[in-house]
Scaffold this motif. Structure first.
Motif, PDB file in Angstrom:
ATOM      1  N   GLY A 131      24.303 -90.338  15.189  1.00 46.27           N
ATOM      2  CA  GLY A 131      23.330 -91.336  14.741  1.00 46.27           C
ATOM      3  C   GLY A 131      22.536 -91.891  15.904  1.00 46.27           C
ATOM      4  N   ARG A 132      21.740 -92.911  15.601  1.00 44.15           N
ATOM      5  CA  ARG A 132      20.924 -93.573  16.622  1.00 44.15           C
ATOM      6  C   ARG A 132      21.796 -94.523  17.427  1.00 44.15           C
ATOM      7  NH1 ARG A 132      15.424 -93.459  15.812  1.00 44.15           N
ATOM      8  NH2 ARG A 132      15.157 -95.540  16.646  1.00 44.15           N
ATOM      9  N   GLN A 157      18.944 -94.180  26.177  1.00 41.94           N
ATOM     10  CA  GLN A 157      18.214 -95.397  25.874  1.00 41.94           C
ATOM     11  C   GLN A 157      18.278 -95.666  24.375  1.00 41.94           C
ATOM     12  OE1 GLN A 157      13.940 -95.404  26.350  1.00 41.94           O
ATOM     13  NE2 GLN A 157      13.831 -93.181  26.175  1.00 41.94           N
ATOM     14  N   THR A 158      18.115 -96.908  24.021  1.00 43.98           N
ATOM     15  CA  THR A 158      18.191 -97.299  22.620  1.00 43.98           C
ATOM     16  C   THR A 158      17.178 -96.505  21.795  1.00 43.98           C
ATOM     17  OG1 THR A 158      18.935 -99.526  23.184  1.00 43.98           O
ATOM     18  CG2 THR A 158      17.944 -99.212  21.005  1.00 43.98           C
ATOM     19  N   GLY A 159      17.654 -95.896  20.718  1.00 42.20           N
ATOM     20  CA  GLY A 159      16.791 -95.083  19.869  1.00 42.20           C
ATOM     21  C   GLY A 159      17.085 -93.600  19.951  1.00 42.20           C
ATOM     22  N   ASP A 160      17.805 -93.162  20.984  1.00 46.58           N
ATOM     23  CA  ASP A 160      18.202 -91.753  21.071  1.00 46.58           C
ATOM     24  C   ASP A 160      19.138 -91.400  19.916  1.00 46.58           C
ATOM     25  OD1 ASP A 160      16.767 -91.546  23.373  1.00 46.58           O
ATOM     26  OD2 ASP A 160      18.488 -91.496  24.731  1.00 46.58           O
ATOM     27  N   HIS A 210      18.729 -85.709  20.301  1.00 45.84           N
ATOM     28  CA  HIS A 210      17.269 -85.818  20.227  1.00 45.84           C
ATOM     29  C   HIS A 210      16.867 -87.111  20.921  1.00 45.84           C
ATOM     30  CE1 HIS A 210      13.383 -84.709  18.388  1.00 45.84           C
ATOM     31  NE2 HIS A 210      13.178 -86.010  18.336  1.00 45.84           N
ATOM     32  N   LYS A 211      16.015 -86.989  21.931  1.00 39.31           N
ATOM     33  CA  LYS A 211      15.592 -88.163  22.676  1.00 39.31           C
ATOM     34  C   LYS A 211      14.639 -89.028  21.848  1.00 39.31           C
ATOM     35  CE  LYS A 211      17.702 -87.707  26.661  1.00 39.31           C
ATOM     36  NZ  LYS A 211      18.638 -88.746  27.143  1.00 39.31           N
ATOM     37  N   LYS A 212      14.637 -90.299  22.137  1.00 38.20           N
ATOM     38  CA  LYS A 212      13.794 -91.253  21.415  1.00 38.20           C
ATOM     39  C   LYS A 212      12.318 -90.843  21.538  1.00 38.20           C
ATOM     40  CE  LYS A 212      12.178 -96.007  21.838  1.00 38.20           C
ATOM     41  NZ  LYS A 212      12.287 -97.257  22.604  1.00 38.20           N
ATOM     42  N   ASP A 213      11.620 -90.790  20.379  1.00 43.84           N
ATOM     43  CA  ASP A 213      10.192 -90.461  20.380  1.00 43.84           C
ATOM     44  C   ASP A 213       9.385 -91.353  19.453  1.00 43.84           C
ATOM     45  OD1 ASP A 213      11.145 -89.588  17.993  1.00 43.84           O
ATOM     46  OD2 ASP A 213      10.387 -87.534  18.155  1.00 43.84           O
ATOM     47  N   GLY A 214       9.987 -92.470  19.018  1.00 40.81           N
ATOM     48  CA  GLY A 214       9.263 -93.400  18.160  1.00 40.81           C
ATOM     49  C   GLY A 214       9.426 -93.126  16.670  1.00 40.81           C
ATOM     50  N   TYR A 215      10.237 -92.112  16.310  1.00 34.91           N
ATOM     51  CA  TYR A 215      10.416 -91.759  14.908  1.00 34.91           C
ATOM     52  C   TYR A 215      11.909 -91.593  14.613  1.00 34.91           C
ATOM     53  CZ  TYR A 215       5.442 -90.638  15.127  1.00 34.91           C
ATOM     54  OH  TYR A 215       4.084 -90.706  15.327  1.00 34.91           O
ATOM     55  N   SER A 216      12.284 -91.834  13.379  1.00 37.68           N
ATOM     56  CA  SER A 216      13.628 -91.512  12.921  1.00 37.68           C
ATOM     57  C   SER A 216      13.517 -90.421  11.860  1.00 37.68           C
ATOM     58  CB  SER A 216      14.323 -92.749  12.334  1.00 37.68           C
ATOM     59  OG  SER A 216      13.608 -93.255  11.219  1.00 37.68           O
ATOM     60  N   TYR A 217      14.596 -89.655  11.685  1.00 35.00           N
ATOM     61  CA  TYR A 217      14.542 -88.455  10.852  1.00 35.00           C
ATOM     62  C   TYR A 217      15.709 -88.424   9.881  1.00 35.00           C
ATOM     63  CZ  TYR A 217      11.533 -87.097  14.738  1.00 35.00           C
ATOM     64  OH  TYR A 217      10.559 -87.073  15.705  1.00 35.00           O
ATOM     65  N   GLU A 218      15.436 -87.811   8.742  1.00 35.41           N
ATOM     66  CA  GLU A 218      16.481 -87.588   7.742  1.00 35.41           C
ATOM     67  C   GLU A 218      16.183 -86.265   7.046  1.00 35.41           C
ATOM     68  OE1 GLU A 218      18.328 -89.663   3.718  1.00 35.41           O
ATOM     69  OE2 GLU A 218      17.001 -90.795   5.047  1.00 35.41           O
ATOM     70  N   VAL A 219      17.148 -85.396   7.041  1.00 35.19           N
ATOM     71  CA  VAL A 219      16.948 -84.072   6.436  1.00 35.19           C
ATOM     72  C   VAL A 219      17.414 -84.089   4.988  1.00 35.19           C
ATOM     73  CG1 VAL A 219      17.518 -81.634   6.612  1.00 35.19           C
ATOM     74  CG2 VAL A 219      17.253 -83.004   8.679  1.00 35.19           C
ATOM     75  N   CYS A 227      29.494 -89.488  24.759  1.00 37.69           N
ATOM     76  CA  CYS A 227      28.209 -89.270  24.096  1.00 37.69           C
ATOM     77  C   CYS A 227      27.436 -88.111  24.723  1.00 37.69           C
ATOM     78  CB  CYS A 227      27.347 -90.537  24.163  1.00 37.69           C
ATOM     79  SG  CYS A 227      28.102 -91.978  23.368  1.00 37.69           S
ATOM     80  N   SER A 228      26.730 -87.386  23.882  1.00 38.64           N
ATOM     81  CA  SER A 228      25.788 -86.353  24.335  1.00 38.64           C
ATOM     82  C   SER A 228      24.530 -86.455  23.475  1.00 38.64           C
ATOM     83  CB  SER A 228      26.413 -84.956  24.205  1.00 38.64           C
ATOM     84  OG  SER A 228      26.776 -84.690  22.869  1.00 38.64           O
ATOM     85  N   ALA A 229      23.374 -86.265  24.103  1.00 35.75           N
ATOM     86  CA  ALA A 229      22.092 -86.458  23.409  1.00 35.75           C
ATOM     87  C   ALA A 229      21.773 -85.264  22.515  1.00 35.75           C
ATOM     88  CB  ALA A 229      20.979 -86.674  24.418  1.00 35.75           C
TER      89      ALA A 229
END
Length: 434
Positions: free
Chosen positions: A394-395, A374-377, A425-434, A421-423
């Protein structure tokens, strides 16, 4: 660098370990990746050697420290015994975006009612609000922090919580003796007022606008002419402007520049917007933290700054969070790299998208999951043939056709098939950057 969070075979938190040890466990297939953000591993079987984390060994409780802010909240997990910062993060809120969306919706609805229901009967009794109600833009900040407190409690052994309850101690600034002469004349004297003024006046001289120079606290209306020590009568000035103004009244000092005079007088009376947002949510967040059943320590922004400057640390959100409260030990932050978290929300429930005038321009489908995505994964695509051979992370933006777009750090890659494509991190309402 940050330690790696570890769960045992029953998904109970163990002591965090070094990243090299985590890589060895993953390489030997004695552990598996449990979560990507924050990076957490779970043991596949019980430890057999001494150097591996054992479920039976006692777990050292950590202290979760929070520095809530209007735009960004600092998060840190600190070992009180050693002073080591085990995990750090900066959580960027979307409160102001929510406010703008609500304002836009209100304007569109008001215009539509004026066009279509011009003579609607007025209503007055449907605007009552429950006790403790906060605006959605403020509650989003509280919910974001609550979400991450609950997540970290599942991934780490947290024994206590420290929260910066107030950014600025308003009562202390209005009445310096509110907590006794020891507080006023001690090492914390002046930290609350100075930090507030730095934020309020943009860390620049109020009269000439110069930055990156030592700034002095200056009375807008001089004490010699009846001015008070109230926070509304204080500003910041460079040494040159402070000497030049002396004991003159501000109206005499700026009589040749009336526009600057009005600007300074208006700014002096204006409350700090970010501080107002934090102060509105502080006790709501405190109640939520107390509901966890863990001891909660509270501190002020002045104490946080005192701890940070006393240890000669740079100012960042996550370092500020590690310095919250009287319990702050000598911190070990060597090599710590914070996880940057941005709250994006879960999209919109609108079935009909509108243009800038509020008229329907596009329609959406009920189905959000396509081919397991789904969009955001956050996904990893390994393309082995075609014009776009390569690896992309990426997303993802999903389509029912199976042709996805991936937003990577270098740009947007369009037309990637779901088969590659392989997942991650599933969409959880947040985006991340290390």
């Amino acid at each position: 660098m940050c330690k790696i969070l570890v769960l045992d075979t029953n998904k109970r938190p163990l002591d965090p370990i070094h990243s090299a040890q985590a890589r060895q466990l993953l390489k030997n297939k004695k552990a598996a990746i449990y979560r990507r953000f924050p990076f957490t591993i779970v043991l596949i079987r019980a430890a057999s050697r001494r150097e591996e984390p054992s479920p039976n060994s006692p777990v050292t409780p950590l202290r979760l420290k929070l520095d809530p802010g209007a735009k960004t909240t600092g998060i840190a997990l600190v070992n009180d015994t050693t002073g080591e910062v085990v995990f750090a993060a900066e959580l960027k809120h979307r409160g102001f975006a929510i406010r703008d969306s609500l304002t836009s919706r209100r304007q569109l609805r008001r215009g539509r009612r004026n066009r279509k229901t011009r003579y609607r009967k007025p209503r007055f009794f449907n605007r009552t609000r429950l006790e403790g109600w906060l605006a959605p833009s403020l509650m989003s900040r509280v919910h974001n922090v609550e979400t991450w407190v609950n997540r970290l409690r599942k991934l780490a052994s947290i024994g206590e919580i420290s929260q910066e309850l107030v950014r600025f101690d308003m009562q202390l600034m209005r009445n310096p003796e509110i907590e006794g002469k020891e507080y006023q004349q001690g090492t914390l004297a002046g930290y609350e007022t100075r930090e507030y003024l730095l934020e309020k006046w943009g860390r620049q001289c109020a009269y000439c606008g110069i930055k990156d120079v030592p700034l002095q606290i200056e009375h807008i209306h001089p004490r010699s002419k009846g001015g008070s020590n109230s926070i509304t009568n204080l500003s910041l000035s460079c040494e040159k402007c402070n000497i030049k103004k002396g004991t003159k009244d501000i109206r005499d000092f700026l009589k040749k520049d009336p526009s600057k005079l009005q600007k300074i007088l208006a700014q002096a009376k204006k409350p700090l917007a970010d501080a107002a947002a934090v102060n509105a949510t502080r006790y709501k967040l405190l109640d939520i933290l107390k509901s966890t059943g863990l001891p909660v320590e509270c501190g002020s922004g002045g104490l946080t700054k005192f701890n940070r400057i006393g240890q000669k640390l740079v100012k960042t959100h996550w370092i500020d969070s590690a310095c919250v409260g009287k319990s702050t030990p000598i911190l070990n932050i060597k090599g710590v790299k914070p996880l940057l978290i941005t709250a994006n929300g879960h999209g919109t429930r609108q079935m009909a998208g509108t243009d800038k005038f509020g008229f329907p321009s596009r329609h959406r489908t009920n189905k959000q999951i396509h081919f397991g995505f789904q969009t955001g994964d956050i996904i990893k695509a390994v393309v082995t043939s075609g014009k776009k051979v390569g690896e992309y992370v990426g997303r993802v933006l999903c389509r029912a056709t199976g042709s996805f777009d991936i937003a990577t750090k270098t740009g947007r890659i369009a037309g990637i098939s779901y088969k590659y494509c392989s997942a991650i991190h599933k969409k959880d309402g947040y985006s991340y950057e290390v």
